[in-house]
Write a protein that holds these residues in place. Structure first.
Motif, PDB file in Angstrom:
ATOM      1  N   ASN A  48      33.874   9.603 -27.134  1.00  0.00           N
ATOM      2  CA  ASN A  48      33.048   9.000 -28.179  1.00  0.00           C
ATOM      3  C   ASN A  48      31.849   8.299 -27.543  1.00  0.00           C
ATOM      4  O   ASN A  48      31.985   7.590 -26.542  1.00  0.00           O
ATOM      5  CB  ASN A  48      33.860   7.985 -28.993  1.00  0.00           C
ATOM      6  CG  ASN A  48      34.881   8.652 -29.894  1.00  0.00           C
ATOM      7  OD1 ASN A  48      34.714   9.796 -30.297  1.00  0.00           O
ATOM      8  ND2 ASN A  48      35.943   7.928 -30.233  1.00  0.00           N
ATOM      9  N   GLY A  49      30.674   8.502 -28.147  1.00  0.00           N
ATOM     10  CA  GLY A  49      29.474   7.867 -27.625  1.00  0.00           C
ATOM     11  C   GLY A  49      28.816   8.596 -26.482  1.00  0.00           C
ATOM     12  O   GLY A  49      27.849   8.084 -25.895  1.00  0.00           O
ATOM     13  N   ALA A 230      30.670  22.843 -22.883  1.00  0.00           N
ATOM     14  CA  ALA A 230      29.849  21.880 -22.170  1.00  0.00           C
ATOM     15  C   ALA A 230      30.436  20.505 -22.454  1.00  0.00           C
ATOM     16  O   ALA A 230      30.719  20.179 -23.608  1.00  0.00           O
ATOM     17  CB  ALA A 230      28.393  21.953 -22.624  1.00  0.00           C
ATOM     18  N   VAL A 231      30.643  19.724 -21.413  1.00  0.00           N
ATOM     19  CA  VAL A 231      31.221  18.386 -21.563  1.00  0.00           C
ATOM     20  C   VAL A 231      30.131  17.361 -21.284  1.00  0.00           C
ATOM     21  O   VAL A 231      29.444  17.444 -20.258  1.00  0.00           O
ATOM     22  CB  VAL A 231      32.412  18.176 -20.610  1.00  0.00           C
ATOM     23  CG1 VAL A 231      32.995  16.776 -20.798  1.00  0.00           C
ATOM     24  CG2 VAL A 231      33.490  19.230 -20.859  1.00  0.00           C
ATOM     25  N   MET A 232      29.980  16.415 -22.198  1.00  0.00           N
ATOM     26  CA  MET A 232      28.965  15.379 -22.053  1.00  0.00           C
ATOM     27  C   MET A 232      29.588  14.050 -21.659  1.00  0.00           C
ATOM     28  O   MET A 232      30.715  13.733 -22.032  1.00  0.00           O
ATOM     29  CB  MET A 232      28.180  15.199 -23.356  1.00  0.00           C
ATOM     30  CG  MET A 232      27.369  16.408 -23.761  1.00  0.00           C
ATOM     31  SD  MET A 232      26.202  16.051 -25.116  1.00  0.00           S
ATOM     32  CE  MET A 232      25.036  14.954 -24.269  1.00  0.00           C
ATOM     33  N   ASP A 233      28.819  13.272 -20.908  1.00  0.00           N
ATOM     34  CA  ASP A 233      29.204  11.907 -20.572  1.00  0.00           C
ATOM     35  C   ASP A 233      27.926  11.116 -20.340  1.00  0.00           C
ATOM     36  O   ASP A 233      27.030  11.571 -19.616  1.00  0.00           O
ATOM     37  CB  ASP A 233      30.090  11.878 -19.313  1.00  0.00           C
ATOM     38  CG  ASP A 233      30.685  10.498 -19.066  1.00  0.00           C
ATOM     39  OD1 ASP A 233      30.977   9.780 -20.043  1.00  0.00           O
ATOM     40  OD2 ASP A 233      30.841  10.120 -17.888  1.00  0.00           O
ATOM     41  N   ASN A 234      27.826   9.982 -20.999  1.00  0.00           N
ATOM     42  CA  ASN A 234      26.686   9.085 -20.811  1.00  0.00           C
ATOM     43  C   ASN A 234      25.350   9.796 -21.015  1.00  0.00           C
ATOM     44  O   ASN A 234      24.405   9.610 -20.256  1.00  0.00           O
ATOM     45  CB  ASN A 234      26.737   8.443 -19.423  1.00  0.00           C
ATOM     46  CG  ASN A 234      25.792   7.247 -19.293  1.00  0.00           C
ATOM     47  OD1 ASN A 234      25.516   6.567 -20.281  1.00  0.00           O
ATOM     48  ND2 ASN A 234      25.285   7.012 -18.096  1.00  0.00           N
ATOM     49  N   GLY A 235      25.294  10.637 -22.059  1.00  0.00           N
ATOM     50  CA  GLY A 235      24.028  11.257 -22.420  1.00  0.00           C
ATOM     51  C   GLY A 235      23.596  12.414 -21.565  1.00  0.00           C
ATOM     52  O   GLY A 235      22.442  12.842 -21.629  1.00  0.00           O
TER      53      GLY A 235
END
Length: 265
Positions: A48-49, A230-235
């Motif tokens: 989340n986020g 695709a994995v996102m983290d911190n934008g």
């Protein structure tokens, strides 16, 4: 980007290169690089986020990229200047449909009227594609049952079905869908999976295959539908590759997502 990312054989229909998005004083996307191969389902996962919903909204021009390039079918669709307005109508006319997490339906209008508004090629209900409607009713029978009901009186799951059907009422080249299974009963989730599989195969009335970029927290859905992930983290996108490879690697799941997909079947 993960150094072990493999090159996919299908050409990219949608490409993001170094995309940054600011919302007010907040810097949300920090240089997103993403490729969505044509005719495949690409899952966009992350905590989340992480920036997943912001990525979809930036693609549609609802929030404007402050830096970077977004290209659809080789043509840039992101604004070239921060002073330019969002281009959502033009982007939609290219054959891109968007299902937001908040559904985006018109509560005071009937199910039928909601679908009519989403059908660019029809001005009255009699002009809607009957075969396409029958295909939708086959996967989401509640829409036929409540055809003339105000959308605002539907249950949460039925509203979600309507939001998805609005995006599917006409053939689209690309679907951007934000958490479609949220609020749906398990049986309806299975119908949703089959509908999206048919679209990917081009099985809806023999249409051309539809490309899908899908944000999803239900990992059963992600594993069942995803070709790529695709994995996102911190934008940022921190991993991209085959969905099957991520689904089979619990160590990688824990590192990227902080959980095991097997625990969410």
């Amino acid at each position: 980007m993960n150094a072990n990312t493999t090159i996919h054989s299908a050409p990219s229909l949608l490409t993001l290169q170094g995309v940054h998005t600011h919302i007010g004083a907040y810097h949300i996307l920090h240089g997103v690089d993403l490729e969505v191969p044509a005719g495949q389902v690409t899952m966009l996962l992350g905590r989340n986020g992480a920036g997943k919903s912001t990525t979809l909204r930036t693609i549609m021009g609802l929030w404007q990229a402050s830096l970077g390039r977004i290209a659809f079918d080789g043509q840039q669709i992101s604004a070239s200047s921060p002073r330019e307005p969002a281009q959502t109508p033009e982007i939609a006319q290219r054959g891109i449909a968007y299902v937001p997490e908040n559904m985006g339906i018109f509560a005071d209008l009937s199910v039928a009227e909601n679908l009519l508004l989403a059908a660019r090629g029809a001005r009255r209900l009699s002009e809607l594609d009957g075969q396409r409607l029958d295909w939708l009713f086959g996967h989401f029978p509640a829409l036929k049952k409540f055809w003339l009901y105000p959308a605002g009186k539907l249950s949460g799951g039925q509203k979600q079905m309507l939001a998805i059907a609005r995006a599917l009422i006409e053939p689209r080249r690309l679907l951007l869908i934000d958490e479609p299974s949220k609020g749906l009963a398990p049986a309806i989730i299975l119908n949703l999976i089959e509908a999206l599989r048919e679209l990917k195969r081009g099985g809806a009335q023999g249409q051309a295959p539809t490309t899908v970029l899908l944000v999803e927290q239900n990992f059963m859905v992600a594993r069942a539908l995803g070709d790529r992930v695709a994995v996102m983290d911190n934008g940022r996108v921190v991993h991209a590759g085959a969905m099957q490879a991520l689904a089979e690697d619990e160590t990688l799941q824990q590192r990227l997502l902080g959980l095991s997909l097997a625990a969410h079947q």
